[in-house]
Write an enzyme that holds these catalytic residues in place. Sequence first.
Site, PDB file in Angstrom:
ATOM      1  N   PHE A 164       0.876  -1.186   0.000  1.00  0.00           N
ATOM      2  CA  PHE A 164       0.000   0.000   0.000  1.00  0.00           C
ATOM      3  C   PHE A 164       0.900   1.218   0.000  1.00  0.00           C
ATOM      4  CE2 PHE A 164      -1.863   3.680   1.875  1.00  0.00           C
ATOM      5  CZ  PHE A 164      -3.223   3.640   1.639  1.00  0.00           C
ATOM      6  N   GLU A 165       0.763   2.042  -1.001  1.00  0.00           N
ATOM      7  CA  GLU A 165       1.399   3.357  -0.958  1.00  0.00           C
ATOM      8  C   GLU A 165       0.638   4.299  -1.865  1.00  0.00           C
ATOM      9  OE1 GLU A 165       5.541   2.852  -1.932  1.00  0.00           O
ATOM     10  OE2 GLU A 165       5.143   2.386  -4.036  1.00  0.00           O
TER      11      GLU A 165
END
Length: 393
Positions: A283-284
Amino acid sequence: MALFFFLMLQMIRNPHPLSPPTASNEKEDYKSFVRDPNLDETGEPPEPLHRVNGHNYDPDNPYSDRINATLLSLVRNKELTELVQSMQDLERTWNHKFNYPWTFINDEPFTEEFKRVTQHQTRALCRYEVIPKEHWQIPGWINRDLMHESANFLEDQKVQYAHMDSYHQMCRWNSGFFYKHPALADYRYYWRVEPNVHFFCDVDYDVFRYMQDHNKTYGFTITLYDSPPSITTLWPETMKFVAANKQYLADNNAMKFLTDRDRRPEHHQAANGYSTCHFWSNFEIGDMEFWRSEAYEAYFNHLDRAGGFFYERWGDAPVHTIALGLFEDASKVHWFKDIGYQHIPFFNCPNSPKCKGCIKGRLTDGEAWLNREDCRPNWFKYVGNEWETSMAS
């Protein structure tokens, strides 16, 4: 001779891979906090926040309030079922309101079935792209014999995917090439989405506009310790680069977060001065202008020529984290506390009526010892918890 010295150098180090507790420490308290901050009631980050108002985010509105951003997924045809799971969660909790485009990237062409099924999950535009071969292939300066022997050594140290060439290639591509793909040239912001992840919380504001309006470079949900044997020389190579390029260091950097030795001294020692704390990059949400910057490009090129993506197993998560921690103002990194998320076996689950399907304040549903892998205490210690500041104001 080079192979001999490389292997000898590795053998004299004392790596500590991620592992369950032994009999001598099985009663240890692995909780990272006296009280997990995700148990505190969580609202939204500070205004300004852009929301749906009438038709301002309709998928076919040429004058919509969307900015140049995309949801981004590196995915294979065989991962279609797992990707649909991720898409359905993110569309349900967020993107059905904002209709940001999806960009799917693969090292081979997508099948018609993949295109048909994924487009059926969203009203937003979907694009299907192939990685240029020169971005994916193992570079010519890598010694294949040394790479093979190094993988044997890593395997002995219980480093996962040591012999999987495609995993090494993926880590290198995510570190230094994804933002160079021609299909992303007109985009500035991206939200990375992997197959088989979960999103739990309704998010009612445009997260990309939040990044832009609040001058944020990078957003994360989970930060963890890495496996030291996979990155033994990453920090020494980083220090070589910094010694020759001090002009790139940010004044308000996160060096102390990167070099903490107090909580996991064995990690600090085995990684030669690096705490191994990293933002879990499955997740980014990020601003690609940082990756396209002179500082990051020079840093990545230095690492690339050092060979650690293939002789060790340097991942994009520690590479991204170290670069952000050194070359960016720490205040521009944002914890998306309000976005409920899971990538097995870790969660970010806030205390909010907008969240369903996860247990507030629980980091993992695995063994208790996995709680010691949480690096949030270090981030809050050295950089701060911005949510406490915003609640106080």
